[in-house]
Scaffold this motif. Structure first.
Motif, PDB file in Angstrom:
ATOM      1  N   ARG A  44      34.587  43.327  43.376  1.00  8.53           N
ATOM      2  CA  ARG A  44      35.499  42.692  43.889  1.00  8.53           C
ATOM      3  C   ARG A  44      34.417  41.543  44.646  1.00  8.53           C
ATOM      4  N   VAL A  45      34.805  40.267  44.677  1.00 12.74           N
ATOM      5  CA  VAL A  45      34.413  39.001  45.438  1.00 12.74           C
ATOM      6  C   VAL A  45      33.145  39.598  46.532  1.00 12.74           C
ATOM      7  N   GLY A  46      31.794  39.366  46.230  1.00 15.35           N
ATOM      8  CA  GLY A  46      31.168  39.264  47.204  1.00 15.35           C
ATOM      9  C   GLY A  46      29.867  40.052  46.371  1.00 15.35           C
ATOM     10  N   THR A  47      31.040  40.956  46.076  1.00 10.88           N
ATOM     11  CA  THR A  47      29.531  42.411  44.855  1.00 10.88           C
ATOM     12  C   THR A  47      28.550  41.445  44.383  1.00 10.88           C
ATOM     13  N   PRO A  48      27.320  41.593  43.896  1.00  9.83           N
ATOM     14  CA  PRO A  48      26.252  41.050  42.882  1.00  9.83           C
ATOM     15  C   PRO A  48      27.052  41.139  41.561  1.00  9.83           C
ATOM     16  N   LEU A  49      26.909  40.408  40.500  1.00 12.56           N
ATOM     17  CA  LEU A  49      27.238  39.518  39.367  1.00 12.56           C
ATOM     18  C   LEU A  49      25.901  40.270  38.588  1.00 12.56           C
ATOM     19  N   PRO A  50      26.242  41.538  37.066  1.00 16.49           N
ATOM     20  CA  PRO A  50      25.628  41.928  37.344  1.00 16.49           C
ATOM     21  C   PRO A  50      24.929  41.002  36.180  1.00 16.49           C
ATOM     22  N   LEU A 103      35.287  35.889  34.405  1.00 12.75           N
ATOM     23  CA  LEU A 103      36.326  36.002  35.284  1.00 12.75           C
ATOM     24  C   LEU A 103      35.956  35.738  36.442  1.00 12.75           C
ATOM     25  N   ALA A 104      34.686  35.709  36.808  1.00 14.09           N
ATOM     26  CA  ALA A 104      34.121  35.661  38.386  1.00 14.09           C
ATOM     27  C   ALA A 104      34.196  33.797  38.534  1.00 14.09           C
ATOM     28  N   ALA A 105      33.546  33.360  37.472  1.00 11.93           N
ATOM     29  CA  ALA A 105      33.814  31.740  37.455  1.00 11.93           C
ATOM     30  C   ALA A 105      34.960  31.126  37.281  1.00 11.93           C
ATOM     31  N   GLN A 106      36.388  31.518  37.593  1.00 20.31           N
ATOM     32  CA  GLN A 106      37.314  31.300  37.641  1.00 20.31           C
ATOM     33  C   GLN A 106      38.061  31.644  39.450  1.00 20.31           C
ATOM     34  N   ASP A 107      36.845  31.808  39.721  1.00 15.16           N
ATOM     35  CA  ASP A 107      36.746  31.691  41.634  1.00 15.16           C
ATOM     36  C   ASP A 107      38.812  33.073  41.562  1.00 15.16           C
ATOM     37  N   VAL A 108      38.281  34.534  41.409  1.00 14.29           N
ATOM     38  CA  VAL A 108      39.344  34.912  41.301  1.00 14.29           C
ATOM     39  C   VAL A 108      38.755  36.330  42.521  1.00 14.29           C
ATOM     40  N   PRO A 109      40.000  36.840  42.943  1.00 18.20           N
ATOM     41  CA  PRO A 109      40.282  37.360  44.742  1.00 18.20           C
ATOM     42  C   PRO A 109      39.499  38.132  44.122  1.00 18.20           C
ATOM     43  N   ARG A 110      39.602  39.052  42.339  1.00 24.50           N
ATOM     44  CA  ARG A 110      38.780  40.288  41.856  1.00 24.50           C
ATOM     45  C   ARG A 110      38.784  40.896  40.221  1.00 24.50           C
ATOM     46  N   ILE A 111      38.631  41.179  39.749  1.00 14.94           N
ATOM     47  CA  ILE A 111      38.888  41.954  38.836  1.00 14.94           C
ATOM     48  C   ILE A 111      39.153  43.218  37.873  1.00 14.94           C
ATOM     49  N   ARG A 112      40.508  43.468  37.524  1.00 11.71           N
ATOM     50  CA  ARG A 112      40.267  44.227  37.871  1.00 11.71           C
ATOM     51  C   ARG A 112      39.709  45.479  36.121  1.00 11.71           C
ATOM     52  N   ALA A 113      40.277  46.663  35.908  1.00  9.09           N
ATOM     53  CA  ALA A 113      39.385  47.401  35.122  1.00  9.09           C
ATOM     54  C   ALA A 113      40.171  49.152  34.333  1.00  9.09           C
ATOM     55  N   ALA A 114      39.990  49.356  33.448  1.00 10.95           N
ATOM     56  CA  ALA A 114      40.217  50.416  33.994  1.00 10.95           C
ATOM     57  C   ALA A 114      39.281  51.654  32.398  1.00 10.95           C
ATOM     58  N   THR A 115      39.829  52.835  32.519  1.00 11.74           N
ATOM     59  CA  THR A 115      38.731  53.608  31.009  1.00 11.74           C
ATOM     60  C   THR A 115      39.309  54.839  30.998  1.00 11.74           C
ATOM     61  N   ASP A 116      39.362  55.524  30.374  1.00 13.06           N
ATOM     62  CA  ASP A 116      39.466  56.831  30.538  1.00 13.06           C
ATOM     63  C   ASP A 116      38.903  58.157  31.427  1.00 13.06           C
ATOM     64  N   LEU A 117      39.707  59.182  32.059  1.00 11.41           N
ATOM     65  CA  LEU A 117      38.392  59.332  32.316  1.00 11.41           C
ATOM     66  C   LEU A 117      37.321  60.324  31.677  1.00 11.41           C
ATOM     67  N   ALA A 118      37.975  60.591  30.355  1.00 13.54           N
ATOM     68  CA  ALA A 118      36.746  61.413  29.844  1.00 13.54           C
ATOM     69  C   ALA A 118      35.582  60.664  29.417  1.00 13.54           C
ATOM     70  N   ASN A 119      36.200  59.388  29.546  1.00 13.42           N
ATOM     71  CA  ASN A 119      34.981  58.203  28.593  1.00 13.42           C
ATOM     72  C   ASN A 119      33.939  57.899  30.111  1.00 13.42           C
ATOM     73  N   VAL A 120      33.089  58.911  29.960  1.00  9.60           N
ATOM     74  CA  VAL A 120      32.102  58.997  30.312  1.00  9.60           C
ATOM     75  C   VAL A 120      31.087  57.780  30.194  1.00  9.60           C
ATOM     76  N   PRO A 121      30.449  57.788  29.374  1.00 12.04           N
ATOM     77  CA  PRO A 121      29.756  56.236  28.932  1.00 12.04           C
ATOM     78  C   PRO A 121      30.345  55.065  29.753  1.00 12.04           C
ATOM     79  N   THR A 122      31.457  54.744  29.136  1.00 11.50           N
ATOM     80  CA  THR A 122      32.198  53.267  30.051  1.00 11.50           C
ATOM     81  C   THR A 122      32.583  53.298  31.602  1.00 11.50           C
ATOM     82  N   ALA A 123      32.895  55.244  31.289  1.00 10.05           N
ATOM     83  CA  ALA A 123      32.662  54.393  33.211  1.00 10.05           C
ATOM     84  C   ALA A 123      31.493  54.564  33.962  1.00 10.05           C
TER      85      ALA A 123
END
Length: 315
Positions: free
Chosen positions: A153-159, A274-294
């Protein structure tokens, strides 16, 4: 058995959308625009009514030029009904609609639903979810996966951006498929595992590209390959915008480079693009079992705001 007190039918036209929306779901606010852009058709939106009361609804989605729908993403029952009655009504509605929506002999499209992140702990949410699961299972579907829905979400520090990798644009379809093919080795993604049960890794990669990536209208120079200083590819990240949101569509580390935390570098790069495009949010998804990616998404500042489940019918 057929229930004589039910009327099961598709919407007559877009003017009946308010009838379909007497039950509610998180995607309701997209329906009007989807109808206007031909991603939904009245004949793909079905209701079960008794007198003037809507007891259940089911809806399918497709591309503007699709003759048959690509996904099944609306299914609700009136949760004030007794569970047995709700399941019976739901089964009759979906079974009837499928006979008209899906061509004879074809496999129904995958069903997907967004659900609360704490649905197992909330008794009302759990009953609603399990009622819908029961309907699908009676109709021969099986649960493929439960996924975490994630959002930056916008306002969250960028990694922090990588200082050990270089990034360049993906050259073309062939390069991406070449990179995706070995990435599927040891994949924890349930959809990829399902594809690999019947396809070669290369064919599965091509299917993923042609069915998803090829339809993104966002610039392809947002797609980045990560390399070492000598140009050797380490992995890639697909930052894009789908019909509704900016997304991290895919990221992968080549098998020989796993174990070095490069997933963080890839995710940081895609998030910055994506943040450089002035977006309100960035969405993603990963499997519940994919703990490393989560965990990588969590480190990058993404929050788990919902879950998703997917059911499939056997081919």
């Amino acid at each position: 058995m057929p229930r004589d007190d039910l009327t099961i039918r598709p919407l007559a036209d877009a003017g009946e959308l308010d009838l379909f929306q007497r039950l509610d779901y998180v995607l309701d606010d997209e329906l009007a625009d989807d109808l206007a852009t031909n991603r939904r058709r009245p004949r793909w939106l079905w209701i079960a009514t008794r007198d003037d009361r809507v007891l259940a609804r089911a809806g399918w989605w497709g591309g503007p030029d699709d003759e048959v729908p690509a996904s099944f993403d609306f299914f609700d029952v009136d949760d004030s009904l007794p569970v047995d009655e709700a399941v019976a009504v739901g089964v009759e509605l979906v079974a009837t609609a499928l006979r008209h929506v899906v061509p004879s002999g074809a496999t129904p499209p995958e069903y997907g639903r967004f659900i609360p992140p704490d649905w197992r702990e909330d008794p009302a949410a759990r009953q609603a979810v399990e009622t819908r699961f029961a309907v699908l299972e009676r109709l021969g579907a099986r649960q493929l996966v439960e996924r975490l829905r994630l959002e930056w979400r916008v306002g969250t520090p960028l990694p922090k951006r990588s200082t050990r990798l270089r990034f360049r644009a993906v050259a073309d379809r062939e390069e991406l498929i070449t990179l995706m093919t070995p990435v599927q080795q040891g994949t924890l993604d349930a959809h990829s595992q399902s594809d690999l049960a019947s396809l070669s890794p290369e064919a599965a990669a091509a299917k993923h590209f042609d069915e998803e990536f090829a339809h993104f209208e966002s610039p392809r120079d947002w797609w980045r390959v990560a390399t070492l200083d000598d140009g050797e590819p380490v992995g890639f990240v697909i930052a894009a915008r789908n019909t509704y949101n900016p997304i991290i569509a895919y990221l992968g580390v080549l098998p020989q480079h796993r174990g070095h935390g490069y997933v963080d570098d890839l995710l940081a790069e895609g998030t910055h693009i994506l943040a450089a495009q002035d977006v309100p949010r960035i969405r993603a998804a990963t499997d519940l079992a994919n703990v490393p990616t989560a965990r990588a998404f969590e480190r990058a500042g993404y929050v788990n705001f919902a879950r998703a489940v997917n059911f499939t019918w056997e081919h």
